[in-house]
Design a protein around this motif. Structure first.
Motif, PDB file in Angstrom:
ATOM      1  N   GLU A   1      -6.708   7.929 -12.111  1.00  0.00           N
ATOM      2  CA  GLU A   1      -7.026   8.437 -10.779  1.00  0.00           C
ATOM      3  C   GLU A   1      -8.218   7.730 -10.145  1.00  0.00           C
TER       4      GLU A   1
ATOM      5  N   LYS B   1     -14.338   5.901  -6.712  1.00  0.00           N
ATOM      6  CA  LYS B   1     -13.431   6.499  -5.734  1.00  0.00           C
ATOM      7  C   LYS B   1     -12.264   7.077  -6.526  1.00  0.00           C
ATOM      8  N   VAL B   2     -12.134   8.395  -6.463  1.00  0.00           N
ATOM      9  CA  VAL B   2     -11.091   9.104  -7.190  1.00  0.00           C
ATOM     10  C   VAL B   2     -10.067   9.612  -6.183  1.00  0.00           C
ATOM     11  N   VAL B   3      -8.801   9.320  -6.428  1.00  0.00           N
ATOM     12  CA  VAL B   3      -7.716   9.814  -5.578  1.00  0.00           C
ATOM     13  C   VAL B   3      -6.797  10.627  -6.476  1.00  0.00           C
ATOM     14  N   THR B   4      -6.631  11.914  -6.131  1.00  0.00           N
ATOM     15  CA  THR B   4      -5.930  12.812  -7.042  1.00  0.00           C
ATOM     16  C   THR B   4      -5.228  13.938  -6.288  1.00  0.00           C
TER      17      THR B   4
ATOM     18  N   GLU C   1      -9.881   2.453   6.716  1.00  0.00           N
ATOM     19  CA  GLU C   1      -9.547   2.173   5.325  1.00  0.00           C
ATOM     20  C   GLU C   1      -8.908   0.804   5.209  1.00  0.00           C
ATOM     21  N   ASP C   2      -9.266   0.092   4.155  1.00  0.00           N
ATOM     22  CA  ASP C   2      -8.611  -1.149   3.788  1.00  0.00           C
ATOM     23  C   ASP C   2      -8.480  -2.119   4.962  1.00  0.00           C
TER      24      ASP C   2
ATOM     25  N   ARG D   1       0.849  -1.195   0.000  1.00  0.00           N
ATOM     26  CA  ARG D   1       0.000   0.000   0.000  1.00  0.00           C
ATOM     27  C   ARG D   1       0.882   1.243   0.000  1.00  0.00           C
TER      28      ARG D   1
ATOM     29  N   ALA E   1      -9.604   4.922  -8.406  1.00  0.00           N
ATOM     30  CA  ALA E   1      -9.062   3.800  -7.648  1.00  0.00           C
ATOM     31  C   ALA E   1     -10.049   2.641  -7.558  1.00  0.00           C
ATOM     32  N   GLU E   2     -11.348   2.964  -7.555  1.00  0.00           N
ATOM     33  CA  GLU E   2     -12.393   1.943  -7.461  1.00  0.00           C
ATOM     34  C   GLU E   2     -13.604   2.389  -8.263  1.00  0.00           C
TER      35      GLU E   2
ATOM     36  N   THR F   1      -9.467  12.861  -1.985  1.00  0.00           N
ATOM     37  CA  THR F   1     -10.279  11.695  -2.328  1.00  0.00           C
ATOM     38  C   THR F   1     -11.699  12.170  -2.532  1.00  0.00           C
TER      39      THR F   1
ATOM     40  N   ALA G   1      -1.197   7.789   0.180  1.00  0.00           N
ATOM     41  CA  ALA G   1      -1.556   8.733  -0.878  1.00  0.00           C
ATOM     42  C   ALA G   1      -1.070  10.149  -0.569  1.00  0.00           C
TER      43      ALA G   1
END
Length: 155
Positions: free
Chosen positions: A95, A111-114, A147-148, A57, A97-98, A68, A60
């Protein structure tokens, strides 16, 4: 679903999802198996698709991905062809992620991580260009509280 998982399989799954870096010898000791017996079980779990690869992992925030956004999408089109075209369209946006197809008032959740608002704006423009969507809205995460988490394989 593979044949019934026994308690040893469940212990293997529980331990490996908490620490995938364990050497096979240490994992075998923890579950009370020889290395050969453990290897056979790991191979069976992998072949059945229960264990899905290994990966590390990344934090981020520490690599500049500080925003996020959970993007909700509604569409009027639900044909198999459109769904596959949309999945492929979204898959080209790194970007994201899911991606989930969901029930309720919305059809999809991404799910956008940027990197910041400008990064999200770029994702939004790419998402909404070239495919027909009815409504797109974003929910901005202010803090990740859980998370996770490992799955409860004993439940």
């Amino acid at each position: 679903m593979m044949e019934k998982l026994d308690q040893i399989d469940r212990r293997i799954l529980d331990i490996t999802q908490r620490d995938g870096s364990l050497a096979q010898r240490e994992l075998a000791d923890r579950v009370g198996l020889s290395q050969n017996a453990l290897w056979r079980r790991l191979k069976r779990l992998e072949e059945a698709g229960v264990l899905l690869g290994t990966r590390r992992r990344v934090d981020a925030g520490k690599v500049g991905l500080d925003l996020t956004v959970f993007v909700m999408v509604r569409t009027r089109t639900h044909s198999d062809e459109w769904i596959e075209a949309f999945r492929a369209h979204v898959a080209r946006i790194p970007e994201v992620a899911e991606m989930h197809r969901i029930g309720g008032d919305w059809d999809y959740m991404l799910k956008v991580v940027t990197r910041g608002m400008a990064g999200y704006d770029s994702v939004y423009k790419r998402l909404t260009t070239g495919i027909e969507l009815e409504t797109v809205t974003g929910f901005f995460s202010m803090e990740t509280m859980l998370e996770d988490r490992p799955l409860d394989v004993f439940g």
